[in-house]
Every structure is written in C-alpha cells, then in structure tokens.
Design a protein around this motif. Sequence first.
Motif, PDB file in Angstrom:
ATOM      1  N   ALA A   1      -4.665  -3.306  51.044  1.00  0.00           N
ATOM      2  CA  ALA A   1      -5.959  -4.319  50.964  1.00  0.00           C
ATOM      3  C   ALA A   1      -6.212  -4.515  49.227  1.00  0.00           C
ATOM      4  CB  ALA A   1      -6.984  -3.684  51.853  1.00  0.00           C
ATOM      5  N   ASP A   2      -6.614  -5.493  49.295  1.00  0.00           N
ATOM      6  CA  ASP A   2      -7.243  -6.046  47.871  1.00  0.00           C
ATOM      7  C   ASP A   2      -8.830  -5.437  47.909  1.00  0.00           C
ATOM      8  OD1 ASP A   2      -8.593  -6.898  45.722  1.00  0.00           O
ATOM      9  OD2 ASP A   2      -7.444  -9.069  45.760  1.00  0.00           O
ATOM     10  N   VAL A   3      -9.251  -4.340  47.482  1.00  0.00           N
ATOM     11  CA  VAL A   3     -10.692  -4.107  47.781  1.00  0.00           C
ATOM     12  C   VAL A   3     -11.397  -4.333  46.293  1.00  0.00           C
ATOM     13  CG1 VAL A   3     -10.473  -2.738  49.738  1.00  0.00           C
ATOM     14  CG2 VAL A   3     -10.168  -1.707  47.326  1.00  0.00           C
TER      15      VAL A   3
ATOM     16  N   GLY B   1      -0.404  -5.499  41.490  1.00  0.00           N
ATOM     17  CA  GLY B   1      -1.446  -6.315  41.042  1.00  0.00           C
ATOM     18  C   GLY B   1      -2.702  -5.766  41.287  1.00  0.00           C
ATOM     19  N   ASP B   2      -3.619  -6.756  42.152  1.00  0.00           N
ATOM     20  CA  ASP B   2      -4.856  -6.257  42.674  1.00  0.00           C
ATOM     21  C   ASP B   2      -4.936  -5.681  44.062  1.00  0.00           C
ATOM     22  OD1 ASP B   2      -4.455  -8.537  44.172  1.00  0.00           O
ATOM     23  OD2 ASP B   2      -6.219  -9.672  43.339  1.00  0.00           O
ATOM     24  N   ASP B   3      -3.631  -5.228  44.568  1.00  0.00           N
ATOM     25  CA  ASP B   3      -3.603  -4.572  45.872  1.00  0.00           C
ATOM     26  C   ASP B   3      -3.443  -2.952  46.016  1.00  0.00           C
ATOM     27  OD1 ASP B   3      -3.580  -6.710  48.175  1.00  0.00           O
ATOM     28  OD2 ASP B   3      -2.552  -7.406  46.214  1.00  0.00           O
ATOM     29  N   LEU B   4      -4.154  -2.520  46.863  1.00  0.00           N
ATOM     30  CA  LEU B   4      -4.199  -1.186  46.794  1.00  0.00           C
ATOM     31  C   LEU B   4      -2.982  -0.718  48.112  1.00  0.00           C
ATOM     32  CD1 LEU B   4      -5.261   1.801  45.920  1.00  0.00           C
ATOM     33  CD2 LEU B   4      -7.072   1.417  47.161  1.00  0.00           C
TER      34      LEU B   4
ATOM     35  N   MET C   1       4.093  -6.552  47.187  1.00  0.00           N
ATOM     36  CA  MET C   1       4.232  -7.529  46.346  1.00  0.00           C
ATOM     37  C   MET C   1       2.626  -8.244  46.155  1.00  0.00           C
ATOM     38  SD  MET C   1       6.870 -10.194  48.363  1.00  0.00           S
ATOM     39  CE  MET C   1       8.635  -9.889  48.220  1.00  0.00           C
ATOM     40  N   ASP C   2       2.652  -9.046  45.162  1.00  0.00           N
ATOM     41  CA  ASP C   2       1.325  -9.423  45.084  1.00  0.00           C
ATOM     42  C   ASP C   2       1.532 -11.062  44.542  1.00  0.00           C
ATOM     43  OD1 ASP C   2      -1.493  -9.659  44.694  1.00  0.00           O
ATOM     44  OD2 ASP C   2      -1.319  -9.445  42.495  1.00  0.00           O
ATOM     45  N   LYS C   3       0.391 -11.600  44.723  1.00  0.00           N
ATOM     46  CA  LYS C   3       0.432 -13.178  44.651  1.00  0.00           C
ATOM     47  C   LYS C   3       1.210 -14.002  45.347  1.00  0.00           C
ATOM     48  CE  LYS C   3      -2.980 -12.516  41.521  1.00  0.00           C
ATOM     49  NZ  LYS C   3      -3.583 -11.305  42.317  1.00  0.00           N
ATOM     50  N   THR C   4       1.634 -13.662  46.681  1.00  0.00           N
ATOM     51  CA  THR C   4       2.581 -14.396  47.422  1.00  0.00           C
ATOM     52  C   THR C   4       2.037 -14.247  48.999  1.00  0.00           C
ATOM     53  OG1 THR C   4       4.721 -14.810  47.986  1.00  0.00           O
ATOM     54  CG2 THR C   4       4.278 -12.564  47.591  1.00  0.00           C
TER      55      THR C   4
ATOM     56  N   ASP D   1      -2.461 -13.251  51.179  1.00  0.00           N
ATOM     57  CA  ASP D   1      -1.944 -12.215  52.066  1.00  0.00           C
ATOM     58  C   ASP D   1      -0.875 -11.784  51.391  1.00  0.00           C
ATOM     59  OD1 ASP D   1      -1.597 -10.897  54.315  1.00  0.00           O
ATOM     60  OD2 ASP D   1      -0.651 -12.640  55.449  1.00  0.00           O
ATOM     61  N   ASP D   2      -1.042 -10.613  50.446  1.00  0.00           N
ATOM     62  CA  ASP D   2       0.070 -10.344  49.759  1.00  0.00           C
ATOM     63  C   ASP D   2       0.760  -9.261  50.654  1.00  0.00           C
ATOM     64  OD1 ASP D   2      -0.692 -11.482  47.528  1.00  0.00           O
ATOM     65  OD2 ASP D   2      -2.303 -10.341  47.346  1.00  0.00           O
ATOM     66  N   PRO D   3       2.181  -9.175  50.865  1.00  0.00           N
ATOM     67  CA  PRO D   3       2.649  -8.454  51.904  1.00  0.00           C
ATOM     68  C   PRO D   3       3.507  -7.323  51.420  1.00  0.00           C
ATOM     69  CG  PRO D   3       4.297 -10.175  50.955  1.00  0.00           C
ATOM     70  CD  PRO D   3       2.581 -10.303  50.155  1.00  0.00           C
TER      71      PRO D   3
HETATM   72 MG    MG Z   1      -3.419  -9.590  45.750  1.00  0.00          MG
END
Ligand code: MG
Length: 371
Positions: free
Chosen positions: A11-13, A52-55, A131-134, A238-240
């Motif tokens: 999740a991006d929190v 990126g911004d995803d944990l 992944m981030d930004k996709t 929805d970064d997978p």
């Molecule tokens: Mg993200």
Amino acid sequence: MTKTTISIIKADVGGFPGHSSMHPKLMEKANEQLKISKDKKEITDFYVGKCGDDLDLIISHNKGVDSSDIHGLAWDTFVKCTEIAKELKLYGAGQDLLADSFSGNVKGMGPGVAEMEITERKSEPLVCFLMDKTDPSAFNLPVYKMFADPFNTAGLSIDPSMIAGFKFEVYDIYNNKRVFLNTPEELHELLALVGSKSKYVIKRVYPKKGGKYPEDEPAAVVSTDKLSLIAGEYVGKDDPVAIVRAQSGLPALGEVLEAFAFPHLVSGWMRGSHCGPMMPVAMEDATPTRFDGPPRVVALGFQIANGKLVGPVDLFKDKAFDLTRQKASEIADYMRRHGPFEPHRLAPSEMEYTTLPKVLEKLKGRFEKVA
Ligand code: MG
Ligand code: F6R
Ligand code: MG
C-alpha cells in the motif's frame, strides 16, 4: 507435506517527499510490527521492501492465500505506519486505506495483493517484483516473455521439461471475468488479449497438467486490484507487485530477469495519466522523481527454505541493466516531448478515472452542434 504461502501485500500510506519515496520511519515501523508476529510464530518470515512511495510487505506463512490473519496483520501494519505518516505530515498519508476498518480481506479495501501457496521444491528460487507509477498490466509483456516467448526464454525450446509450455489465467478487469489459455497452442489468442493491456491482465501462470509440478500451484502471480476502479475515481496509482518462481523446469532466474531488459511502455506515469518506459532499478534507486517517474520495477530474489526467506538479493542492481536504464531515460525524454499529447498522455478511455472528467465538466455546456 506442509505448504508454504508467500504473500506480498502493499500500500501507499504516505510519500516522502510528495509521491517520490518512502520515509525510513515507515519501514522501521513495518519491520517492528512484522517482527512481533514472527516472534509469536504467527508468520514464518518477512521482509519489508519498498518501491517509490509504496510499502511492500513480503510475508511467508502457512495459512494459505486470502488468510484473514495475514491480511489483518498487513492492514494493522499499514494503519500503524499511517499514524507515523500523519505525524510527519507525509504526502497522501493513509491514501490506500480506503475503508475505515478491516473486514476480513484487504481486497477491495485499497492495498494490492499477490500471493501463492506452494509445495516447496528441493530448492525454491523465487523473485518478488515491486513496481511504482504504473498498473498491473505492466506485467503483461514481461510475464508473457518469461513463460511463452522462446526468444526470451531459451528453455521453452531446449529444456524438455519446459517444452510443453504453460497455462495463463487472464482477467478481463472491466467485466470481472477470466479465461485460461494454454501456450504454445493458444499463443496467438493469448496475445490478442494481453496485448490489449488496458482491458486484459495476466493474473497467474500455471505449470501444465502432466508436467514436473502440480498444475494447481502457480509459477507466477500478479496483483490486479484496480485501485482507481474500486475508489470510483483517481486516488493513487494501482502500483502492482508479482511473485515469480524460477529454475528447474520453470524459466531460469536469468530468463525471468531478461524479460525486463527491454524498457517497454506502460501506463501510470504522472497523475496516473501518462505512458512511459519501465525502468528496472535497485531498491535504493526506486525513487521516481522525473515527472514523478519514469515507472520503476525492483526485483528481490529469495531462496525459500522451509518458509524462511533467505535473501534478498537486489537483482536489478546488476550493471548488466545499465543499458536498459540508459535506454529508458532516452525513451522518457522522447515521450516527454509530446507534453499533453497522446500517446504520451493516455487515451480517453483510460483517463476516465483520473481528474480529467472534472476539467471537461466545465466545458460541457459550451459544446454546440455542428451543422
Ligand atoms: Mg506508488
Ligand atoms: C502518485 C502519482 C503522482 C501524482 C501527482 C499528483 O503515485 O502517480 O504522479 O498523481 O504527483 O498528485 P496530487 O494530485 O496528489 O498533487
Ligand atoms: Mg503516492
């Protein structure tokens, strides 16, 4: 024999700064929370990753997929991390936690999930992709290459245990339907679908019946939770994530990674509204800052030993991917020159869930009929 489940729940929190990367305090908190569960033997092992911004919480356990215990643990961890994100006023604190409270499964509540239950092989090499930004369709091309393209995966034509091919599970994300297709027999049908990546996404790949491995244990799984569709409008990309098993009758580790040597174009760059090249990077370099991108992919390699996550090795750190990164930067430059024009900006059908409709709303009354 007890099976092992590998779950990535992400999740991006909260981003730091903006949507670019992860504050170390969130990583610390997630590590602390998961360690408590590991010490209590609720889970076997864990690793906290980021892109990126995803944990990205990578958890091994023996509770199977869709376990409310494991999903609950991830949810609680994200909630704890959100508290810190709010204190630090990180950007978009708690943005992917769309529900007020947990109700048994994180699906449809904001976080993304990829998980598989497997019978551990004598040796179990496995890669976790973050992944981030996709969006999830960014895995279509590389996963197709890994499991169905002999120009990428030599084993498909020269390893007798792979020559029969694989079975793909493909989702139609707009109609909530799925179809199973066998390769190589239905390769052309598969490409007819997954080439249309805004509608069809590869969810899982399975070994075929009668082969070396159980036909019901996936060789690959991708998170496909369409955040924008769940929320009804754009609330974050929805970064997978994905999990891919490797070697010994499955694509070799190097064949799995080779699929990312080509920086293919994906959706989701800047405001979830642009198309750009996928850049494979080391975890520390997954800091998308140029026009909030370009999109990134991190590959963490593990050996699974009775549920223990031995590793990771940060696989795209390898200098052999320098040229891909260079190429991705050149393509990023080329795409950026288009500014607001398609195909850099996504087509209208893909912009439906972004902020664009609100802009168009203003002009609605000003359109006149042309004689
Ligand atoms: Mg993200
Ligand atoms: C978020 C993302 C970013 C944002 C952009 C605008 O993961 O893809 O490109 O969409 O930074 O964000 P807001 O609207 O929050 O200012
Ligand atoms: Mg964000």
